[in-house]
Design an enzyme around this catalytic site. Structure first.
Site, PDB file in Angstrom:
ATOM      1  N   LEU A   1       0.837  -1.210   0.000  1.00 61.24           N
ATOM      2  CA  LEU A   1       0.000   0.000   0.000  1.00 61.24           C
ATOM      3  C   LEU A   1       0.867   1.254   0.000  1.00 61.24           C
ATOM      4  O   LEU A   1       0.462   2.310  -0.467  1.00 61.24           O
ATOM      5  CB  LEU A   1      -0.902   0.011   1.236  1.00 61.24           C
ATOM      6  CG  LEU A   1      -2.068  -0.974   1.229  1.00 61.24           C
ATOM      7  CD1 LEU A   1      -2.693  -1.071   2.612  1.00 61.24           C
ATOM      8  CD2 LEU A   1      -3.105  -0.556   0.202  1.00 61.24           C
TER       9      LEU A   1
ATOM     10  N   ARG B   1       5.105   2.889   1.410  1.00 63.29           N
ATOM     11  CA  ARG B   1       6.256   2.729   2.290  1.00 63.29           C
ATOM     12  C   ARG B   1       6.795   4.098   2.662  1.00 63.29           C
ATOM     13  O   ARG B   1       6.574   5.083   1.971  1.00 63.29           O
ATOM     14  CB  ARG B   1       7.281   1.781   1.670  1.00 63.29           C
ATOM     15  CG  ARG B   1       8.234   2.312   0.670  1.00 63.29           C
ATOM     16  CD  ARG B   1       9.317   1.331   0.206  1.00 63.29           C
ATOM     17  NE  ARG B   1       8.981  -0.059  -0.051  1.00 63.29           N
ATOM     18  CZ  ARG B   1       9.706  -1.090   0.428  1.00 63.29           C
ATOM     19  NH1 ARG B   1      10.729  -0.868   1.205  1.00 63.29           N
ATOM     20  NH2 ARG B   1       9.389  -2.321   0.120  1.00 63.29           N
ATOM     21  N   GLY B   2       7.451   4.155   3.821  1.00 60.05           N
ATOM     22  CA  GLY B   2       8.036   5.412   4.276  1.00 60.05           C
ATOM     23  C   GLY B   2       9.504   5.209   4.541  1.00 60.05           C
ATOM     24  O   GLY B   2      10.122   4.329   3.942  1.00 60.05           O
TER      25      GLY B   2
ATOM     26  N   PHE C   1      11.022   4.013   7.208  1.00 56.10           N
ATOM     27  CA  PHE C   1      11.391   2.764   7.867  1.00 56.10           C
ATOM     28  C   PHE C   1      10.310   1.697   7.779  1.00 56.10           C
ATOM     29  O   PHE C   1      10.528   0.564   8.175  1.00 56.10           O
ATOM     30  CB  PHE C   1      11.710   3.016   9.341  1.00 56.10           C
ATOM     31  CG  PHE C   1      12.845   3.971   9.541  1.00 56.10           C
ATOM     32  CD1 PHE C   1      14.152   3.582   9.264  1.00 56.10           C
ATOM     33  CD2 PHE C   1      12.616   5.264   9.978  1.00 56.10           C
ATOM     34  CE1 PHE C   1      15.202   4.463   9.445  1.00 56.10           C
ATOM     35  CE2 PHE C   1      13.662   6.149  10.164  1.00 56.10           C
ATOM     36  CZ  PHE C   1      14.960   5.746   9.890  1.00 56.10           C
TER      37      PHE C   1
ATOM     38  N   VAL D   1       4.032  -0.927   4.322  1.00 54.01           N
ATOM     39  CA  VAL D   1       2.626  -1.131   4.653  1.00 54.01           C
ATOM     40  C   VAL D   1       1.983  -1.995   3.576  1.00 54.01           C
ATOM     41  O   VAL D   1       2.089  -1.705   2.384  1.00 54.01           O
ATOM     42  CB  VAL D   1       1.887   0.222   4.799  1.00 54.01           C
ATOM     43  CG1 VAL D   1       0.424   0.008   5.129  1.00 54.01           C
ATOM     44  CG2 VAL D   1       2.562   1.090   5.862  1.00 54.01           C
TER      45      VAL D   1
ATOM     46  N   LYS E   1       1.283  -2.340   9.021  1.00 51.44           N
ATOM     47  CA  LYS E   1       2.490  -1.523   8.947  1.00 51.44           C
ATOM     48  C   LYS E   1       3.625  -2.262   9.651  1.00 51.44           C
ATOM     49  O   LYS E   1       3.612  -2.415  10.869  1.00 51.44           O
ATOM     50  CB  LYS E   1       2.244  -0.148   9.593  1.00 51.44           C
ATOM     51  CG  LYS E   1       3.474   0.764   9.621  1.00 51.44           C
ATOM     52  CD  LYS E   1       3.130   2.178  10.103  1.00 51.44           C
ATOM     53  CE  LYS E   1       4.375   3.060  10.170  1.00 51.44           C
ATOM     54  NZ  LYS E   1       4.077   4.451  10.587  1.00 51.44           N
TER      55      LYS E   1
ATOM     56  N   ASP F   1       4.539  15.744  11.433  1.00 52.36           N
ATOM     57  CA  ASP F   1       4.913  15.238  10.109  1.00 52.36           C
ATOM     58  C   ASP F   1       3.707  15.273   9.169  1.00 52.36           C
ATOM     59  O   ASP F   1       3.482  14.329   8.403  1.00 52.36           O
ATOM     60  CB  ASP F   1       5.490  13.825  10.235  1.00 52.36           C
ATOM     61  CG  ASP F   1       6.388  13.440   9.049  1.00 52.36           C
ATOM     62  OD1 ASP F   1       6.766  14.336   8.256  1.00 52.36           O
ATOM     63  OD2 ASP F   1       6.694  12.242   8.920  1.00 52.36           O
TER      64      ASP F   1
END
Ligand code: ADP
Ligand code: MG
Length: 327
Positions: free
Chosen positions: A37, A39-40, A42, A45, A60, A156
């Site tokens: 779905l 990713r960031g 770290f 998802v 997550k 954020d």
């Protein structure tokens, strides 16, 4: 691990949680489906289905060690904030938590419409209309006002962390990613935050105290991007971006805001203010005339001008602070 010691290592973190952390395997209860779905920095998802119910969730996956440092407390902080905000419909719901030797898995409500980022950078026919942005902005503000009333700052807020329940038809927003969130008691040094330059407030660049006003700056940037498709401070490199932010160098030209109401511009201008104490609060924004059009004259209400920001109308926010705003 002694919770209290680690909890003190970063100011403002909340690490006392109520959710049971399950040690049995995630895969015994969920089946991963489809592709990632998102990713960031770290996290990865992935969409999953709960076997017992057939319901869809977003899992997550977060490693507990990042760049050699133990980050379990950061993840517990994220869980604690999600617990605190579970009464608000615009904050993503936390369903379950699993822990393995290397990872913590948050099973979250699935926001199937993806990031608002995609529609911020989309071509005209797919992009948000001003009416869309008004509805979504009210929802974002409602969620953020809830956090701020509970002394939590997100820190954020950006289009990658604001998701949609559905993209077409345009659904409702869900705020995600509380990895940088903090309790506001006495935060002064949260210096690891310089992650997303474009959305960062001037006080963060200057290592000045951060507060709820820091989120409000980001909401100003977010609204600008949703309406115009352009990032107001983005420069050719980080240095230029930071200079643009510290000088509040913003383009409000009619060219950029073609077809957008002057009330919308006025709303953004109330947020992109260098002095955090002079920035509009979430409650003030919810009372801003841009988000409160009165097409039908009301016998008990005077017409409002843009200057009504100085005298925020509190009746609406006091009576039903957390209920979704009808559009
Ligand atoms: P990070 O802390 O690494 O940035 P996020 O929580 O922001 O992690 O998740 C990374 C991305 O995964 C998000 O930008 C979004 O695209 C996607 N995502 C996160 N949570 C959900 C969710 N509940 N439903 C659908 N997609 C999600
Ligand atoms: Mg994120």
């Amino acid at each position: 691990m002694p919770n209290s010691a680690a909890a003190m290592s970063k100011t403002g973190m909340v690490t006392k949680i109520h959710t049971r952390i399950r040690a049995d395997p995630f895969s015994a209860h969920y089946e991963l489906v489809g592709k990632e779905l998102g990713r960031g920095k770290f996290a990865v998802v992935k969409k999953c289905i709960e076997k017992a119910t057939g319901k869809q969730y977003a899992a997550k996956f977060q490693r507990k060690r990042r760049k050699g440092a133990d980050c379990r407390m950061d993840i517990l902080n994220e869980i604690a904030v999600l617990e605190l905000a579970k009464a608000n419909p615009y904050v993503v719901a936390l369903h379950e938590v699993y822990e393995t030797s290397t990872e913590i898995i948050l099973v979250l409500e699935c926001a199937a419409g993806g990031e608002i980022f995609d529609q911020c950078v989309a071509d005209n026919d797919e992009a948000f209309t001003e009416k869309d942005v008004m509805r979504l902005a009210r929802q974002i503000l409602s969620g953020v006002a809830f956090l701020h009333r509970n002394n939590v700052v997100h820190l954020d807020l950006k289009p990658q962390n604001i998701l949609l329940t559905s993209a077409r038809p345009l659904g409702d927003i869900r705020i995600v990613d509380f990895g940088l969130s903090r309790r506001m008691d006495s935060i002064t040094e949260v210096r690891e935050i310089l992650g997303t330059p474009e959305y960062v407030a001037p006080e963060i660049l200057n290592y000045e105290p951060i507060s709820t006003a820091t989120d409000m700056w980001s909401i100003g940037v977010l609204t600008y991007v949703m309406l115009t498709g352009e990032s107001p401070f983005l420069g050719d490199d980080k240095q230029v971006t930071f200079l643009n932010i510290s000088q509040v160098n913003v383009d409000y030209s009619p060219d950029t805001f073609d077809g957008i109401s002057s009330l919308a511009v006025d709303f953004i201008k109330s947020l992109l203010v260098k002095n955090p104490r002079k920035r509009a609060t979430a409650e003030e924004c919810l009372s801003h005339p841009w988000l409160n059009p009165h097409p039908h004259p009301h016998p008990h209400r005077h017409a409002r001008s843009a200057s009504s920001l100085d005298e925020p109308e509190t009746s609406q926010s006091e009576s039903e602070p957390d209920s979704p705003v009808p559009s």
